[in-house]
Design an enzyme around this catalytic site. Structure first.
Site, PDB file in Angstrom:
ATOM      1  N   ILE A  67       0.876  -1.168   0.000  1.00 41.19           N
ATOM      2  CA  ILE A  67       0.000   0.000   0.000  1.00 41.19           C
ATOM      3  C   ILE A  67       0.914   1.219   0.000  1.00 41.19           C
ATOM      4  O   ILE A  67       1.472   1.591   1.037  1.00 41.19           O
ATOM      5  CB  ILE A  67      -0.929   0.007   1.235  1.00 41.19           C
ATOM      6  CG1 ILE A  67      -1.728  -1.299   1.313  1.00 41.19           C
ATOM      7  CG2 ILE A  67      -1.845   1.226   1.201  1.00 41.19           C
ATOM      8  CD1 ILE A  67      -2.440  -1.512   2.641  1.00 41.19           C
ATOM      9  N   GLU A  76       4.377  -8.036   3.089  1.00 42.86           N
ATOM     10  CA  GLU A  76       4.706  -8.989   4.155  1.00 42.86           C
ATOM     11  C   GLU A  76       4.275  -8.462   5.517  1.00 42.86           C
ATOM     12  O   GLU A  76       3.718  -9.202   6.325  1.00 42.86           O
ATOM     13  CB  GLU A  76       6.221  -9.268   4.168  1.00 42.86           C
ATOM     14  CG  GLU A  76       6.749  -9.815   2.873  1.00 42.86           C
ATOM     15  CD  GLU A  76       7.234  -8.746   1.885  1.00 42.86           C
ATOM     16  OE1 GLU A  76       8.112  -9.079   1.078  1.00 42.86           O
ATOM     17  OE2 GLU A  76       6.739  -7.595   1.923  1.00 42.86           O
ATOM     18  N   CYS A 131      12.152  -7.224   1.874  1.00 45.91           N
ATOM     19  CA  CYS A 131      13.188  -6.230   2.141  1.00 45.91           C
ATOM     20  C   CYS A 131      13.736  -6.441   3.562  1.00 45.91           C
ATOM     21  O   CYS A 131      13.197  -7.239   4.341  1.00 45.91           O
ATOM     22  CB  CYS A 131      12.629  -4.821   1.977  1.00 45.91           C
ATOM     23  SG  CYS A 131      11.532  -4.313   3.323  1.00 45.91           S
ATOM     24  N   CYS A 145      11.138  -5.956   6.381  1.00 45.96           N
ATOM     25  CA  CYS A 145      10.195  -7.070   6.482  1.00 45.96           C
ATOM     26  C   CYS A 145      10.871  -8.320   7.028  1.00 45.96           C
ATOM     27  O   CYS A 145      10.268  -9.086   7.783  1.00 45.96           O
ATOM     28  CB  CYS A 145       9.555  -7.348   5.127  1.00 45.96           C
ATOM     29  SG  CYS A 145       8.428  -6.028   4.611  1.00 45.96           S
TER      30      CYS A 145
END
Length: 129
Positions: free
Chosen positions: A41, A53, A84, A87
């Site tokens: 988002i 995630e 990433c 995450c």
């Protein structure tokens, strides 16, 4: 195709990525078999964007779930995207180094272990807890 990868692909439909046009979907299987999905988002201020995630983890945690078995991640490009660093750290809060992370490459997938993606994660022990 793997059920979890399909769930991640389905989550792409809800992604809000008007700036990068790079949609990401994630599907996270909990210890009880329930699958929680998430999508990216974006926000015009990129630092406020949410990653697929972390959205999936948040969906599970808000329901009291803290045990996870496996994660699948995909993108609209089917380029084998991996979580990433942020995450990876979020996942390490709830998952051990052997936690499997499946990355969608279109016709194939590659599976990693969280500990290989994020060695020496910051954890409660690091903080002296």
């Amino acid at each position: 195709m793997d059920e979890l990868v399909e769930g991640a692909r389905d989550a792409l439909d809800a992604a809000h990525a008007p700036y990068s046009e790079y949609r990401v979907g994630a599907a996270l299987r909990a210890g009880d078999g329930t699958v929680y999905t998430g999508c990216n988002i974006e926000n015009a201020n990129y630092s406020n964007s949410l990653h697929a995630e972390e959205v999936a983890v948040a969906a599970a945690v808000k329901r009291g779930v803290r045990s996870f078995e496996r994660l699948a991640v995909t993108s609209s490009e089917r380029d084998g995207v991996t979580p990433c660093g942020m995450c990876r750290q979020t996942l390490s809060e709830f998952c051990g180094p052997d936690f499997p992370v499946v990355c969608d490459e279109g016709e194939t997938t590659t599976e990693y272990r969280l500990g290989d993606l994020l060695p020496n994660a910051i954890d409660a022990e690091t903080l002296g807890k």
